[in-house]
Scaffold this motif. Sequence first.
Motif, PDB file in Angstrom:
ATOM      1  N   HIS A  19       0.850  -1.184   0.000  1.00 40.38           N
ATOM      2  CA  HIS A  19       0.000   0.000   0.000  1.00 40.38           C
ATOM      3  C   HIS A  19       0.889   1.238   0.000  1.00 40.38           C
ATOM      4  N   THR A  20       0.510   2.211  -0.804  1.00 33.86           N
ATOM      5  CA  THR A  20       1.237   3.471  -0.855  1.00 33.86           C
ATOM      6  C   THR A  20       0.257   4.624  -0.667  1.00 33.86           C
ATOM      7  N   HIS A  21       0.798   5.780  -0.338  1.00 27.09           N
ATOM      8  CA  HIS A  21      -0.020   6.971  -0.137  1.00 27.09           C
ATOM      9  C   HIS A  21       0.699   8.148  -0.782  1.00 27.09           C
ATOM     10  N   VAL A  22       0.009   8.868  -1.670  1.00 34.06           N
ATOM     11  CA  VAL A  22       0.583  10.021  -2.362  1.00 34.06           C
ATOM     12  C   VAL A  22      -0.337  11.219  -2.167  1.00 34.06           C
ATOM     13  N   VAL A  23       0.265  12.363  -1.901  1.00 33.67           N
ATOM     14  CA  VAL A  23      -0.450  13.628  -1.787  1.00 33.67           C
ATOM     15  C   VAL A  23       0.244  14.628  -2.702  1.00 33.67           C
ATOM     16  N   GLY A  24      -0.528  15.352  -3.492  1.00 36.51           N
ATOM     17  CA  GLY A  24       0.045  16.439  -4.287  1.00 36.51           C
ATOM     18  C   GLY A  24       0.593  16.041  -5.648  1.00 36.51           C
ATOM     19  N   GLY A  25       0.765  14.772  -5.911  1.00 38.54           N
ATOM     20  CA  GLY A  25       1.272  14.347  -7.217  1.00 38.54           C
ATOM     21  C   GLY A  25       2.635  14.912  -7.532  1.00 38.54           C
ATOM     22  N   ARG A  26       2.883  15.080  -8.818  1.00 41.40           N
ATOM     23  CA  ARG A  26       4.205  15.531  -9.260  1.00 41.40           C
ATOM     24  C   ARG A  26       4.468  16.998  -8.958  1.00 41.40           C
ATOM     25  N   HIS A  27       3.468  17.715  -8.491  1.00 45.32           N
ATOM     26  CA  HIS A  27       3.619  19.137  -8.161  1.00 45.32           C
ATOM     27  C   HIS A  27       3.838  19.298  -6.664  1.00 45.32           C
ATOM     28  N   ASP A  28       5.082  19.188  -6.232  1.00 42.98           N
ATOM     29  CA  ASP A  28       5.442  19.384  -4.827  1.00 42.98           C
ATOM     30  C   ASP A  28       4.740  18.410  -3.895  1.00 42.98           C
ATOM     31  N   GLY A  29       4.524  17.184  -4.355  1.00 43.46           N
ATOM     32  CA  GLY A  29       3.856  16.184  -3.548  1.00 43.46           C
ATOM     33  C   GLY A  29       4.817  15.333  -2.741  1.00 43.46           C
ATOM     34  N   THR A  30       4.252  14.354  -2.080  1.00 43.28           N
ATOM     35  CA  THR A  30       5.035  13.360  -1.347  1.00 43.28           C
ATOM     36  C   THR A  30       4.408  11.997  -1.584  1.00 43.28           C
ATOM     37  N   GLY A  31       5.217  10.990  -1.462  1.00 47.27           N
ATOM     38  CA  GLY A  31       4.735   9.620  -1.591  1.00 47.27           C
ATOM     39  C   GLY A  31       5.480   8.731  -0.619  1.00 47.27           C
ATOM     40  N   ARG A  32       4.745   7.765  -0.068  1.00 49.10           N
ATOM     41  CA  ARG A  32       5.400   6.839   0.859  1.00 49.10           C
ATOM     42  C   ARG A  32       4.718   5.480   0.792  1.00 49.10           C
ATOM     43  N   SER A  33       5.479   4.484   1.171  1.00 49.19           N
ATOM     44  CA  SER A  33       4.936   3.127   1.247  1.00 49.19           C
ATOM     45  C   SER A  33       4.554   2.840   2.689  1.00 49.19           C
ATOM     46  N   GLU A  34       3.641   1.895   2.856  1.00 49.14           N
ATOM     47  CA  GLU A  34       3.156   1.582   4.202  1.00 49.14           C
ATOM     48  C   GLU A  34       4.255   1.080   5.125  1.00 49.14           C
ATOM     49  N   ASP A  35       5.289   0.446   4.560  1.00 47.55           N
ATOM     50  CA  ASP A  35       6.361  -0.075   5.405  1.00 47.55           C
ATOM     51  C   ASP A  35       7.424   0.972   5.726  1.00 47.55           C
ATOM     52  N   GLY A  36       7.301   2.161   5.120  1.00 51.25           N
ATOM     53  CA  GLY A  36       8.233   3.246   5.396  1.00 51.25           C
ATOM     54  C   GLY A  36       9.546   3.173   4.635  1.00 51.25           C
ATOM     55  N   HIS A  37       9.752   2.149   3.830  1.00 49.48           N
ATOM     56  CA  HIS A  37      11.013   2.021   3.095  1.00 49.48           C
ATOM     57  C   HIS A  37      11.103   2.995   1.924  1.00 49.48           C
ATOM     58  N   LEU A  38       9.962   3.436   1.445  1.00 50.06           N
ATOM     59  CA  LEU A  38       9.938   4.441   0.386  1.00 50.06           C
ATOM     60  C   LEU A  38       9.247   5.669   0.957  1.00 50.06           C
ATOM     61  N   ASP A  39       9.940   6.800   0.912  1.00 51.90           N
ATOM     62  CA  ASP A  39       9.388   8.055   1.408  1.00 51.90           C
ATOM     63  C   ASP A  39      10.051   9.154   0.580  1.00 51.90           C
ATOM     64  N   VAL A  40       9.340   9.656  -0.419  1.00 49.63           N
ATOM     65  CA  VAL A  40       9.962  10.563  -1.379  1.00 49.63           C
ATOM     66  C   VAL A  40       9.191  11.870  -1.524  1.00 49.63           C
ATOM     67  N   LYS A  41       9.945  12.906  -1.851  1.00 44.66           N
ATOM     68  CA  LYS A  41       9.371  14.171  -2.265  1.00 44.66           C
ATOM     69  C   LYS A  41       9.191  14.074  -3.781  1.00 44.66           C
ATOM     70  N   LEU A  42       8.137  14.679  -4.285  1.00 49.54           N
ATOM     71  CA  LEU A  42       7.863  14.680  -5.715  1.00 49.54           C
ATOM     72  C   LEU A  42       7.956  16.108  -6.241  1.00 49.54           C
ATOM     73  N   ALA A  43       8.486  16.237  -7.453  1.00 48.98           N
ATOM     74  CA  ALA A  43       8.621  17.549  -8.075  1.00 48.98           C
ATOM     75  C   ALA A  43       8.602  17.391  -9.590  1.00 48.98           C
ATOM     76  N   MET A  44       8.211  18.439 -10.262  1.00 52.05           N
ATOM     77  CA  MET A  44       8.220  18.453 -11.723  1.00 52.05           C
ATOM     78  C   MET A  44       9.660  18.403 -12.226  1.00 52.05           C
ATOM     79  N   PRO A  45       9.928  17.579 -13.237  1.00 47.98           N
ATOM     80  CA  PRO A  45      11.265  17.583 -13.837  1.00 47.98           C
ATOM     81  C   PRO A  45      11.603  18.986 -14.342  1.00 47.98           C
ATOM     82  N   GLY A  46      12.824  19.408 -14.099  1.00 52.81           N
ATOM     83  CA  GLY A  46      13.279  20.711 -14.557  1.00 52.81           C
ATOM     84  C   GLY A  46      12.837  21.877 -13.698  1.00 52.81           C
ATOM     85  N   SER A  47      12.098  21.604 -12.609  1.00 56.84           N
ATOM     86  CA  SER A  47      11.610  22.693 -11.760  1.00 56.84           C
ATOM     87  C   SER A  47      12.694  23.237 -10.839  1.00 56.84           C
ATOM     88  N   GLY A  48      13.763  22.474 -10.652  1.00 58.26           N
ATOM     89  CA  GLY A  48      14.810  22.883  -9.732  1.00 58.26           C
ATOM     90  C   GLY A  48      14.464  22.613  -8.279  1.00 58.26           C
TER      91      GLY A  48
END
Length: 147
Positions: A19-48
């Motif tokens: 199970h994963t949970h994402v908020v905000g999508g590719r526009h300044d979002g975050t995503g994580r997996s239920e086990d906590g092994h994946l926890d990432v910030k999301l951003a548009m490519p080229g946005s800096g």
Amino acid sequence: MNSSTSNVAPIEKALFTMHTHVVGGRHDGTGRSEDGHLDVKLAMPGSGKPGTNPEALFGVGWSACFLGALGAVMGQRKMRMPPETAIDAEVTLGNIADGNYQIAVKMRIDIPGLEMALKRELVEAAHQVCPYSRATRGNIDIQFEIA
């Protein structure tokens, strides 16, 4: 909303569910997996801005899955996959003629120490059994470059 595609074979025996949970999508979002092994910030490519994007995650996910399928195919043939076996994936996001978005994938697959004909045979067999390959077959352009 629950929906099912009737022409898809149902899973008869679940081996694993994540199970994963994402908020905000590719526009300044975050995503994580239920086990906590994946926890990432999301951003548009080229946005800096700090963060990754769905295409990077897709490339890593499909490549990891494909390597697992390749290892399984080689194991069925009583072969061991060389530990240096690697995939470099290129995931392209673009527009198609009707204006919708589409992705295309190129995978450079390096299986050291084997004859080219055998490498091609193994890659084709892995492409038939890899769940990502099966899920995308006929829906995206996939190209393999075998090293």
